[in-house]
Design a protein around this motif. Structure first.
Motif, PDB file in Angstrom:
ATOM      1  N   LEU A 130     101.522   3.046  10.083  1.00  0.00           N
ATOM      2  CA  LEU A 130     101.375   3.879   8.890  1.00  0.00           C
ATOM      3  C   LEU A 130     101.911   5.284   9.104  1.00  0.00           C
ATOM      4  O   LEU A 130     102.263   5.976   8.144  1.00  0.00           O
ATOM      5  CB  LEU A 130      99.900   3.951   8.465  1.00  0.00           C
ATOM      6  N   THR A 131     101.983   5.722  10.346  1.00  0.00           N
ATOM      7  CA  THR A 131     102.465   7.066  10.640  1.00  0.00           C
ATOM      8  C   THR A 131     103.987   7.144  10.718  1.00  0.00           C
ATOM      9  O   THR A 131     104.546   8.237  10.808  1.00  0.00           O
ATOM     10  CB  THR A 131     101.884   7.569  11.977  1.00  0.00           C
ATOM     11  N   THR A 132     104.657   5.990  10.681  1.00  0.00           N
ATOM     12  CA  THR A 132     106.108   5.945  10.849  1.00  0.00           C
ATOM     13  C   THR A 132     106.831   6.019   9.510  1.00  0.00           C
ATOM     14  O   THR A 132     106.214   5.981   8.442  1.00  0.00           O
ATOM     15  CB  THR A 132     106.520   4.658  11.585  1.00  0.00           C
ATOM     16  N   LEU A 156     105.518  14.205  -3.329  1.00  0.00           N
ATOM     17  CA  LEU A 156     104.475  14.227  -2.309  1.00  0.00           C
ATOM     18  C   LEU A 156     104.786  15.163  -1.148  1.00  0.00           C
ATOM     19  O   LEU A 156     103.871  15.660  -0.495  1.00  0.00           O
ATOM     20  CB  LEU A 156     104.251  12.803  -1.774  1.00  0.00           C
ATOM     21  N   ASP A 157     106.036  15.385  -0.855  1.00  0.00           N
ATOM     22  CA  ASP A 157     106.385  16.222   0.295  1.00  0.00           C
ATOM     23  C   ASP A 157     105.669  17.571   0.220  1.00  0.00           C
ATOM     24  O   ASP A 157     105.866  18.347  -0.724  1.00  0.00           O
ATOM     25  CB  ASP A 157     107.896  16.464   0.344  1.00  0.00           C
ATOM     26  N   GLY A 158     104.814  17.820   1.201  1.00  0.00           N
ATOM     27  CA  GLY A 158     104.124  19.096   1.281  1.00  0.00           C
ATOM     28  C   GLY A 158     102.893  19.227   0.418  1.00  0.00           C
ATOM     29  O   GLY A 158     102.194  20.246   0.486  1.00  0.00           O
ATOM     30  N   ALA A 159     102.604  18.225  -0.411  1.00  0.00           N
ATOM     31  CA  ALA A 159     101.420  18.304  -1.263  1.00  0.00           C
ATOM     32  C   ALA A 159     100.156  18.341  -0.412  1.00  0.00           C
ATOM     33  O   ALA A 159     100.079  17.702   0.641  1.00  0.00           O
ATOM     34  CB  ALA A 159     101.378  17.108  -2.219  1.00  0.00           C
ATOM     35  N   LEU A 177      98.697   7.182   6.503  1.00  0.00           N
ATOM     36  CA  LEU A 177      99.869   6.958   5.660  1.00  0.00           C
ATOM     37  C   LEU A 177     100.365   8.260   5.033  1.00  0.00           C
ATOM     38  O   LEU A 177     101.560   8.587   5.101  1.00  0.00           O
ATOM     39  CB  LEU A 177      99.541   5.956   4.558  1.00  0.00           C
ATOM     40  N   LEU A 178      99.453   9.008   4.424  1.00  0.00           N
ATOM     41  CA  LEU A 178      99.868  10.168   3.648  1.00  0.00           C
ATOM     42  C   LEU A 178     100.329  11.332   4.513  1.00  0.00           C
ATOM     43  O   LEU A 178     101.136  12.153   4.079  1.00  0.00           O
ATOM     44  CB  LEU A 178      98.747  10.604   2.709  1.00  0.00           C
ATOM     45  N   SER A 179      99.839  11.399   5.753  1.00  0.00           N
ATOM     46  CA  SER A 179     100.305  12.458   6.652  1.00  0.00           C
ATOM     47  C   SER A 179     101.485  12.000   7.497  1.00  0.00           C
ATOM     48  O   SER A 179     102.071  12.793   8.235  1.00  0.00           O
ATOM     49  CB  SER A 179      99.163  12.913   7.575  1.00  0.00           C
ATOM     50  N   GLY A 180     101.841  10.715   7.390  1.00  0.00           N
ATOM     51  CA  GLY A 180     102.914  10.157   8.209  1.00  0.00           C
ATOM     52  C   GLY A 180     104.300  10.503   7.702  1.00  0.00           C
ATOM     53  O   GLY A 180     104.481  11.177   6.679  1.00  0.00           O
ATOM     54  N   SER A 182     106.535   8.775   6.234  1.00  0.00           N
ATOM     55  CA  SER A 182     107.012   8.197   4.974  1.00  0.00           C
ATOM     56  C   SER A 182     106.523   8.950   3.742  1.00  0.00           C
ATOM     57  O   SER A 182     107.091   8.786   2.660  1.00  0.00           O
ATOM     58  CB  SER A 182     106.584   6.729   4.878  1.00  0.00           C
ATOM     59  N   ARG A 183     105.484   9.776   3.873  1.00  0.00           N
ATOM     60  CA  ARG A 183     104.914  10.458   2.704  1.00  0.00           C
ATOM     61  C   ARG A 183     104.919  11.982   2.857  1.00  0.00           C
ATOM     62  O   ARG A 183     105.063  12.693   1.880  1.00  0.00           O
ATOM     63  CB  ARG A 183     103.482   9.967   2.432  1.00  0.00           C
ATOM     64  N   ASN A 184     104.684  12.477   4.062  1.00  0.00           N
ATOM     65  CA  ASN A 184     104.842  13.910   4.367  1.00  0.00           C
ATOM     66  C   ASN A 184     103.939  14.853   3.584  1.00  0.00           C
ATOM     67  O   ASN A 184     104.314  15.984   3.276  1.00  0.00           O
ATOM     68  CB  ASN A 184     106.301  14.341   4.145  1.00  0.00           C
ATOM     69  N   THR A 185     102.731  14.396   3.246  1.00  0.00           N
ATOM     70  CA  THR A 185     101.780  15.328   2.653  1.00  0.00           C
ATOM     71  C   THR A 185     100.992  16.017   3.773  1.00  0.00           C
ATOM     72  O   THR A 185     101.055  15.621   4.933  1.00  0.00           O
ATOM     73  CB  THR A 185     100.801  14.608   1.714  1.00  0.00           C
ATOM     74  N   THR A 186     100.265  17.045   3.404  1.00  0.00           N
ATOM     75  CA  THR A 186      99.383  17.733   4.348  1.00  0.00           C
ATOM     76  C   THR A 186      97.961  17.301   4.042  1.00  0.00           C
ATOM     77  O   THR A 186      97.436  17.577   2.956  1.00  0.00           O
ATOM     78  CB  THR A 186      99.524  19.263   4.218  1.00  0.00           C
TER      79      THR A 186
END
Length: 284
Positions: A130-132, A156-159, A177-180, A182-186
């Motif tokens: 999920l982190t990939t 989502l990037d940076g959200a 998933l969301l911090s990984g 593929s999604r790049n949220t904080t």
């Protein structure tokens, strides 16, 4: 401001039709998707979930192999059943209905399922993926959350995402998933002992509530225009309640319908995952 509610039923029907179409196409290629579903004991709530999952599979053309084991089943007997299904080439994916009785080791059972047949996506190999940039299997409820975020069109990037709850079924995999990549949220993971809980939630662009605590999130904790997804469930006085108070609709931008089960999204993503696994198996 009045929130825009996600139409879970309409989205669910659309996903159901997508799965039905995929199943027809797979069968046309001689690929028969098959879910092996293990149920331990006779817990009424678990039995209801299992029934709905089987009905969904039948609607779209996924074969189901249901295995019911006694409440008193031993760890070794359960693992033997998992290993037998794991070795069966006709089985696309395996799901062990959780929670299991307290005398059984859930983590050991999850690890006994091969990662490529792990429909729940809880095997350590799948959780790590999920982190990939290309997650292998996303747990069904988390996949449902991800699908709703796509519905908003939000970048989502940076959200800033606040996840309320750290359980292995939702909170943990959602944070991965969301911090990984593929999604790049904080992501900030919160729980009931988090200090300044309301302040953190109010400064978040996205709130995912998965604590199982009735109406824990109130309007004063939510920033104007935030996306609020409630997957928490509890039953005070026998009535279904989500984690998010209905009045949050007065400030949120997007929101799941108050005090409604998220179950339809979880079930639709189960169908998608089984079909994904069947397709991958046919190409390897």
């Amino acid at each position: 401001m009045t929130a825009r509610f996600f139409d879970l039923e309409a989205i669910g029907l659309r996903l159901l039709e997508d799965s039905r179409h995929r199943a027809v196409m797979l069968r046309g290629r001689g690929i028969v998707p098959c879910l092996a579903l293990i149920e331990v004991g006779e817990d009424p709530q678990s039995a209801a979930y299992v029934t709905r999952k089987i009905e969904d599979c039948k609607k779209v053309g996924i074969d189901v192999r249901k295995v019911v084991l006694l409440q008193s089943v031993t760890q070794s007997a359960l693992l033997a059943q998992v290993q037998m299904l794991d070795a069966d080439n006709a089985v696309s994916g395996i799901l062990v209905q959780l929670p299991l009785p307290s005398h059984l080791d859930e983590d050991a059972v999850i690890r006994a399922i091969s990662p490529h047949k792990d429909v729940d996506g809880l095997h350590p190999v799948n959780l790590l993926s999920l982190t990939t940039a290309e997650p292998s299997i996303i747990p069904c409820t988390v996949s449902g959350i991800d699908a709703l975020l796509s519905e908003t069109g939000l970048a989502l990037d940076g959200a800033r995402v606040a996840i309320l709850g750290r359980g292995k079924l939702v909170g943990l995999p959602a944070s991965l998933l969301l911090s990984g990549q593929s999604r790049n949220t904080t992501v900030t993971v919160l729980h009931r002992k988090t200090k300044n809980l309301g302040n953190i939630l109010k400064n978040s662009d996205i709130i995912i509530a998965a604590a199982g605590s009735a109406h824990l999130v109130t309007p004063d904790m939510v920033g104007a225009g935030a996306v609020v997804i409630d997957v928490g469930m509890s039953w005070p006085e026998g009535m279904l309640c989500g984690d998010v108070h209905p009045d949050v609709a007065e400030v949120a931008g997007w929101m799941t319908p108050p005090d409604r089960s998220f179950g339809v999204m979880t079930r639709m993503m189960l169908l998608k995952t089984v079909l994904d696994l069947a397709e991958k198996k046919a190409t390897t």
